[in-house]
Design a protein around this motif. Structure first.
Motif, PDB file in Angstrom:
ATOM      1  N   HIS A  37      11.128   1.013  13.328  1.00  0.00           N
ATOM      2  CA  HIS A  37      11.215  -0.456  13.391  1.00  0.00           C
ATOM      3  C   HIS A  37       9.820  -1.084  13.471  1.00  0.00           C
ATOM      4  N   GLU A  38       8.942  -0.498  14.283  1.00  0.00           N
ATOM      5  CA  GLU A  38       7.571  -1.015  14.353  1.00  0.00           C
ATOM      6  C   GLU A  38       6.909  -0.958  12.984  1.00  0.00           C
ATOM      7  N   ALA A  39       7.096   0.154  12.284  1.00  0.00           N
ATOM      8  CA  ALA A  39       6.501   0.308  10.951  1.00  0.00           C
ATOM      9  C   ALA A  39       7.013  -0.762   9.996  1.00  0.00           C
ATOM     10  N   GLU A  40       8.291  -1.114  10.106  1.00  0.00           N
ATOM     11  CA  GLU A  40       8.853  -2.164   9.245  1.00  0.00           C
ATOM     12  C   GLU A  40       8.168  -3.513   9.502  1.00  0.00           C
ATOM     13  N   PHE A  41       7.950  -3.850  10.768  1.00  0.00           N
ATOM     14  CA  PHE A  41       7.238  -5.091  11.102  1.00  0.00           C
ATOM     15  C   PHE A  41       5.808  -5.045  10.575  1.00  0.00           C
ATOM     16  N   HIS A  42       5.143  -3.918  10.777  1.00  0.00           N
ATOM     17  CA  HIS A  42       3.755  -3.787  10.315  1.00  0.00           C
ATOM     18  C   HIS A  42       3.656  -3.866   8.795  1.00  0.00           C
ATOM     19  N   ALA A  43       4.674  -3.386   8.089  1.00  0.00           N
ATOM     20  CA  ALA A  43       4.673  -3.488   6.630  1.00  0.00           C
ATOM     21  C   ALA A  43       4.645  -4.952   6.193  1.00  0.00           C
ATOM     22  N   VAL A  44       5.435  -5.788   6.853  1.00  0.00           N
ATOM     23  CA  VAL A  44       5.435  -7.222   6.529  1.00  0.00           C
ATOM     24  C   VAL A  44       4.070  -7.829   6.853  1.00  0.00           C
ATOM     25  N   LEU A  45       3.507  -7.459   7.988  1.00  0.00           N
ATOM     26  CA  LEU A  45       2.184  -7.983   8.356  1.00  0.00           C
ATOM     27  C   LEU A  45       1.115  -7.566   7.348  1.00  0.00           C
ATOM     28  N   GLU A  48       6.543 -12.174  -5.646  1.00  0.00           N
ATOM     29  CA  GLU A  48       7.610 -11.325  -5.115  1.00  0.00           C
ATOM     30  C   GLU A  48       6.971 -10.160  -4.375  1.00  0.00           C
ATOM     31  N   VAL A  49       7.383  -9.960  -3.135  1.00  0.00           N
ATOM     32  CA  VAL A  49       6.778  -8.922  -2.292  1.00  0.00           C
ATOM     33  C   VAL A  49       7.885  -8.047  -1.713  1.00  0.00           C
ATOM     34  N   TYR A  50       7.760  -6.747  -1.925  1.00  0.00           N
ATOM     35  CA  TYR A  50       8.694  -5.765  -1.382  1.00  0.00           C
ATOM     36  C   TYR A  50       7.948  -4.952  -0.328  1.00  0.00           C
ATOM     37  N   THR A  51       8.539  -4.841   0.863  1.00  0.00           N
ATOM     38  CA  THR A  51       7.881  -4.098   1.937  1.00  0.00           C
ATOM     39  C   THR A  51       8.813  -3.021   2.475  1.00  0.00           C
ATOM     40  N   ASP A  52       8.190  -1.944   2.952  1.00  0.00           N
ATOM     41  CA  ASP A  52       8.963  -0.914   3.632  1.00  0.00           C
ATOM     42  C   ASP A  52       8.048  -0.216   4.623  1.00  0.00           C
ATOM     43  N   VAL A  70       3.723  -1.549   0.319  1.00  0.00           N
ATOM     44  CA  VAL A  70       3.823  -2.929  -0.146  1.00  0.00           C
ATOM     45  C   VAL A  70       3.734  -2.923  -1.673  1.00  0.00           C
ATOM     46  N   TYR A  71       4.731  -3.515  -2.301  1.00  0.00           N
ATOM     47  CA  TYR A  71       4.794  -3.617  -3.753  1.00  0.00           C
ATOM     48  C   TYR A  71       4.885  -5.104  -4.088  1.00  0.00           C
ATOM     49  N   ILE A  72       3.924  -5.586  -4.866  1.00  0.00           N
ATOM     50  CA  ILE A  72       3.838  -7.022  -5.161  1.00  0.00           C
ATOM     51  C   ILE A  72       3.911  -7.248  -6.664  1.00  0.00           C
ATOM     52  N   LYS A  73       4.788  -8.185  -7.058  1.00  0.00           N
ATOM     53  CA  LYS A  73       4.852  -8.642  -8.447  1.00  0.00           C
ATOM     54  C   LYS A  73       4.307 -10.067  -8.465  1.00  0.00           C
ATOM     55  N   ALA A  74       3.229 -10.253  -9.226  1.00  0.00           N
ATOM     56  CA  ALA A  74       2.585 -11.567  -9.247  1.00  0.00           C
ATOM     57  C   ALA A  74       1.995 -11.848 -10.622  1.00  0.00           C
ATOM     58  N   HIS A  75       2.397 -12.945 -11.193  1.00  0.00           N
ATOM     59  CA  HIS A  75       1.829 -13.429 -12.454  1.00  0.00           C
ATOM     60  C   HIS A  75       1.832 -12.355 -13.539  1.00  0.00           C
ATOM     61  N   GLY A  76       2.927 -11.591 -13.617  1.00  0.00           N
ATOM     62  CA  GLY A  76       3.047 -10.566 -14.644  1.00  0.00           C
ATOM     63  C   GLY A  76       2.386  -9.243 -14.304  1.00  0.00           C
ATOM     64  N   ASP A  77       1.721  -9.150 -13.176  1.00  0.00           N
ATOM     65  CA  ASP A  77       1.069  -7.911 -12.753  1.00  0.00           C
ATOM     66  C   ASP A  77       1.819  -7.299 -11.581  1.00  0.00           C
ATOM     67  N   LYS A  78       1.613  -5.993 -11.395  1.00  0.00           N
ATOM     68  CA  LYS A  78       2.209  -5.281 -10.272  1.00  0.00           C
ATOM     69  C   LYS A  78       1.098  -4.649  -9.453  1.00  0.00           C
ATOM     70  N   LEU A 129      12.980   0.827  -3.832  1.00  0.00           N
ATOM     71  CA  LEU A 129      12.453   2.171  -4.049  1.00  0.00           C
ATOM     72  C   LEU A 129      10.934   2.219  -4.198  1.00  0.00           C
ATOM     73  N   HIS A 130      10.332   1.197  -4.830  1.00  0.00           N
ATOM     74  CA  HIS A 130       8.865   1.193  -4.978  1.00  0.00           C
ATOM     75  C   HIS A 130       8.186   1.174  -3.615  1.00  0.00           C
ATOM     76  N   ALA A 131       8.597   0.251  -2.760  1.00  0.00           N
ATOM     77  CA  ALA A 131       7.979   0.130  -1.437  1.00  0.00           C
ATOM     78  C   ALA A 131       8.271   1.365  -0.586  1.00  0.00           C
ATOM     79  N   ASP A 132       9.454   1.919  -0.716  1.00  0.00           N
ATOM     80  CA  ASP A 132       9.810   3.126   0.026  1.00  0.00           C
ATOM     81  C   ASP A 132       8.898   4.284  -0.378  1.00  0.00           C
ATOM     82  N   ARG A 133       8.688   4.472  -1.662  1.00  0.00           N
ATOM     83  CA  ARG A 133       7.793   5.533  -2.144  1.00  0.00           C
ATOM     84  C   ARG A 133       6.378   5.343  -1.589  1.00  0.00           C
ATOM     85  N   LEU A 134       5.917   4.115  -1.576  1.00  0.00           N
ATOM     86  CA  LEU A 134       4.572   3.823  -1.064  1.00  0.00           C
ATOM     87  C   LEU A 134       4.476   4.078   0.436  1.00  0.00           C
TER      88      LEU A 134
END
Length: 133
Positions: A42-50, A3-7, A21-29, A116-121
């Protein structure tokens, strides 16, 4: 499934920008911040996904990816493989190129209050960008 959250965020439009970028993977964050320099929100949003795709390639190659973003523009562009603004076409192409390296890639729009996690980051990354200026 990862699970990947981006902002992406910018202070001004354009202005100092960052990606979170906030990632939940195999029980870890996992949390990542990326100062991006001056660009539009908008550019920043695209770059966050990249940036998130780069992290997934480095740490979770071959995994199924489930992305979440509060940017309707980015989610719609990726899902429909279409964007009107020519400035974002190379970013969309880069996202599709990177996602092709994974067996499955899903992206879903979520409300800001669920990101909220990705936004804070992303906001932390803006502060880092300002310190680096």
């Amino acid at each position: 499934m990862i699970e990947v959250y981006t902002d992406g965020a910018s202070s001004g439009n354009p202005g100092a920008s960052g990606a979170g970028v906030y990632i939940k993977a195999h029980g870890d964050k996992h949390e990542f911040t990326f100062p991006l320099g001056n660009m539009s929100n908008h550019e920043a949003e695209f770059h966050a996904v990249l940036k998130a795709l780069d992290m997934c390639a480095a740490y979770f190659p071959g995994e199924i990816l489930s992305f979440r973003s509060d940017s309707r523009l980015v989610v719609d562009a990726v899902e429909e493989d279409f964007i009107k603004n020519l400035a974002y076409k190379p970013l969309l192409a880069a996202i599709h190129e990177k996602t092709s390296k994974f067996p499955y890639f899903f992206i879903k729009w979520i409300p800001e209050k669920q990101n909220l996690h990705a936004d804070r980051l992303a906001r932390q990354a803006i502060l880092q960008a300002r310190m680096e200026e």
